[in-house]
Design an enzyme around this catalytic site. Structure first.
Site, PDB file in Angstrom:
ATOM      1  N   THR A   1       1.451  10.512  -0.564  1.00 49.84           N
ATOM      2  CA  THR A   1       2.073  11.546  -1.390  1.00 49.84           C
ATOM      3  C   THR A   1       2.671  12.681  -0.570  1.00 49.84           C
ATOM      4  O   THR A   1       3.730  13.209  -0.895  1.00 49.84           O
ATOM      5  CB  THR A   1       0.987  12.144  -2.333  1.00 49.84           C
ATOM      6  OG1 THR A   1       0.507  11.090  -3.146  1.00 49.84           O
ATOM      7  CG2 THR A   1       1.524  13.249  -3.196  1.00 49.84           C
TER       8      THR A   1
ATOM      9  N   ASP B   1       1.806   3.263   1.274  1.00 52.27           N
ATOM     10  CA  ASP B   1       0.843   3.930   0.402  1.00 52.27           C
ATOM     11  C   ASP B   1      -0.520   3.566   0.988  1.00 52.27           C
ATOM     12  O   ASP B   1      -0.736   2.415   1.386  1.00 52.27           O
ATOM     13  CB  ASP B   1       0.976   3.361  -1.019  1.00 52.27           C
ATOM     14  CG  ASP B   1       0.111   4.117  -2.008  1.00 52.27           C
ATOM     15  OD1 ASP B   1       0.673   4.857  -2.825  1.00 52.27           O
ATOM     16  OD2 ASP B   1      -1.128   3.949  -1.969  1.00 52.27           O
ATOM     17  N   SER B   2      -1.418   4.521   1.052  1.00 46.89           N
ATOM     18  CA  SER B   2      -2.657   4.224   1.772  1.00 46.89           C
ATOM     19  C   SER B   2      -3.524   3.195   1.058  1.00 46.89           C
ATOM     20  O   SER B   2      -4.494   2.707   1.626  1.00 46.89           O
ATOM     21  CB  SER B   2      -3.428   5.502   2.097  1.00 46.89           C
ATOM     22  OG  SER B   2      -4.227   5.903   1.029  1.00 46.89           O
ATOM     23  N   SER B   3      -3.171   2.825  -0.173  1.00 51.07           N
ATOM     24  CA  SER B   3      -3.899   1.728  -0.828  1.00 51.07           C
ATOM     25  C   SER B   3      -3.636   0.410  -0.096  1.00 51.07           C
ATOM     26  O   SER B   3      -4.373  -0.559  -0.289  1.00 51.07           O
ATOM     27  CB  SER B   3      -3.454   1.554  -2.276  1.00 51.07           C
ATOM     28  OG  SER B   3      -2.984   2.733  -2.819  1.00 51.07           O
TER      29      SER B   3
ATOM     30  N   THR C   1     -15.738  11.730   2.015  1.00 53.73           N
ATOM     31  CA  THR C   1     -15.440  10.834   0.898  1.00 53.73           C
ATOM     32  C   THR C   1     -14.427  11.548   0.011  1.00 53.73           C
ATOM     33  O   THR C   1     -14.527  12.763  -0.163  1.00 53.73           O
ATOM     34  CB  THR C   1     -16.734  10.613   0.056  1.00 53.73           C
ATOM     35  OG1 THR C   1     -17.698   9.996   0.887  1.00 53.73           O
ATOM     36  CG2 THR C   1     -16.500   9.731  -1.152  1.00 53.73           C
TER      37      THR C   1
HETATM   38  N1  ASP Z   1      -1.687   6.619  -3.411  1.00 56.35           N
HETATM   39  C1  ASP Z   1      -1.459   7.693  -2.469  1.00 56.35           C
HETATM   40  C2  ASP Z   1      -1.966   7.228  -1.124  1.00 56.35           C
HETATM   41  O1  ASP Z   1      -3.137   7.242  -0.882  1.00 56.35           O
HETATM   42  C3  ASP Z   1      -2.122   8.947  -2.916  1.00 56.35           C
HETATM   43  C4  ASP Z   1      -2.031  10.087  -1.944  1.00 56.35           C
HETATM   44  O2  ASP Z   1      -1.268  10.101  -1.020  1.00 56.35           O
HETATM   45  O3  ASP Z   1      -2.744  11.045  -2.130  1.00 56.35           O
HETATM   46  O4  ASP Z   1      -1.174   6.827  -0.321  1.00 56.35           O
END
Ligand code: ASP
Length: 336
Positions: free
Chosen positions: A12, A56-58, A161
């Site tokens: 984000t 995206d970190s997912s 966390t």
């Molecule tokens: N889905 C995003 C990520 O982790 C959320 C964020 O950046 O806060 O890449």
């Protein structure tokens, strides 16, 4: 003048508004001074690198951690500190993984992100980047650690966390105090920060991802547990237990875990609680686990436990050595 490398992996934080359409799109890290002109006022030189493609970190996984660690190793002598811009969702996993992969770290590696995109008026990304860079470039105190900076606090990364999907105060470190607080001044708690290592940086280049996390819960059934534990080539399991390390006492549960250990799989017990520690043998409900050879994760977080298990299994073959390392404090991730 200190030199800082800012690496943008995605998330984000790097989103800005397209001036014509208003849609959010990732910003170009080369234009960091355009997005945040105030950075010029910090007395440090900033270079930037951007992942291609950004993620995206997912979508984070161990190959990316190894790539990041390698990159830091390659650039280590050119910079005084590193700032990694990263999505918040898996930030604690990445911070933990890097803490293990970068042994004898003597420079700050500060990971940050934001809940609101940099391109939005009320963004928390602006303050987070500025403070992360300021901390990485500070002259006052050495920070030889992988940290997370978020919403006024600097944390040891492998103690954190993500606890909130909405608030700016999104990270929590239940078993270790923050290393610094940012207010009018940045107040560092030197006694909590790791000591400078004597030896030179060693970058590890292996992690094992034949691991699983199994959370115990009141609806956990024999078939579920046995299915998980029968995964082919499984090498390590993190058992997320209740409270101080307690799990069901039913025979099917004990037998399934016991058989897994006797097949050579490592089982590490971590608590589902956000603070406190596993103390096996404290209650009857964990005594059997202890007898079977389940290893106590102590007060480690699940995120750090996963990264540690992947690191240890990836780099050590001898079972006794693996167990010894899991019980030891390697990078400040557990209290021993
Ligand atoms: N889905 C995003 C990520 O982790 C959320 C964020 O950046 O806060 O890449």
């Amino acid at each position: 003048m200190k030199r800082i490398l800012v690496i943008y992996t995605g998330g984000t934080i790097g989103m800005v508004k397209d001036k014509t359409t208003g849609a959010l799109h990732p910003f170009d890290m080369k234009k960091i001074y355009e997005a945040l002109p105030v950075l010029k006022e910090l007395e440090c030189g900033i270079d930037t690198l951007q992942f291609d493609p950004i993620i995206d970190s997912s979508d984070m996984h161990s190959d990316v951690w190894l790539r990041l660690a390698k990159l830091i190793g390659e650039k280590y002598d050119l910079y005084d500190g590193f700032v990694i811009l990263h999505g918040t969702d898996t930030m604690s996993y990445t911070a933990s993984a890097l803490s293990f992969l970068l042994d004898n770290l003597s420079k700050p590696v500060i990971i940050t992100g934001s809940q609101l995109p940099l391109g939005m008026i009320r963004t928390d990304g602006r303050e987070n980047i500025i403070s992360a860079v300021e901390i990485a470039a500070n002259d006052e105190v050495s920070i030889p650690e992988v940290c997370i900076f978020f919403e006024n606090k600097l944390f040891r990364g492998n103690r954190t966390t993500k606890i909130n999907a909405e608030h700016f105060e999104a990270f929590y470190s239940g078993n270790y105090p923050s290393l610094a607080k940012v207010g009018i001044n940045i107040s560092y708690k030197r006694h909590l920060i790791r000591e400078l290592p004597v030896e030179r940086l060693r970058v590890y280049d292996r992690m094992c991802d034949q691991v699983a996390i199994i959370k115990v819960h009141p609806a956990l059934k024999r078939e579920h547990l046995e299915t998980f534990l029968s995964i082919k080539d499984l090498k390590g399991v993190i058992l997320e237990t209740y409270g101080s390390g307690n799990a069901p006492t039913a025979d099917w549960f004990i037998n399934a875990v016991g058989n897994t250990i006797s097949k050579g799989v490592i089982v590490l017990n971590v608590t589902q609680c956000k603070a406190g520690s596993v103390v096996m043998g404290h209650y009857q409900a964990s005594t059997e686990l202890l007898k079977m050879g389940v290893i106590s994760g102590g007060d480690i977080t699940t995120e750090a436990a996963l990264a540690k298990l992947m690191f240890v299994l990836g780099n050590y073959d001898d079972r006794n050595e693996v167990e010894r390392m899991l019980r030891s404090d390697l990078r400040g991730e557990i209290t021993v």
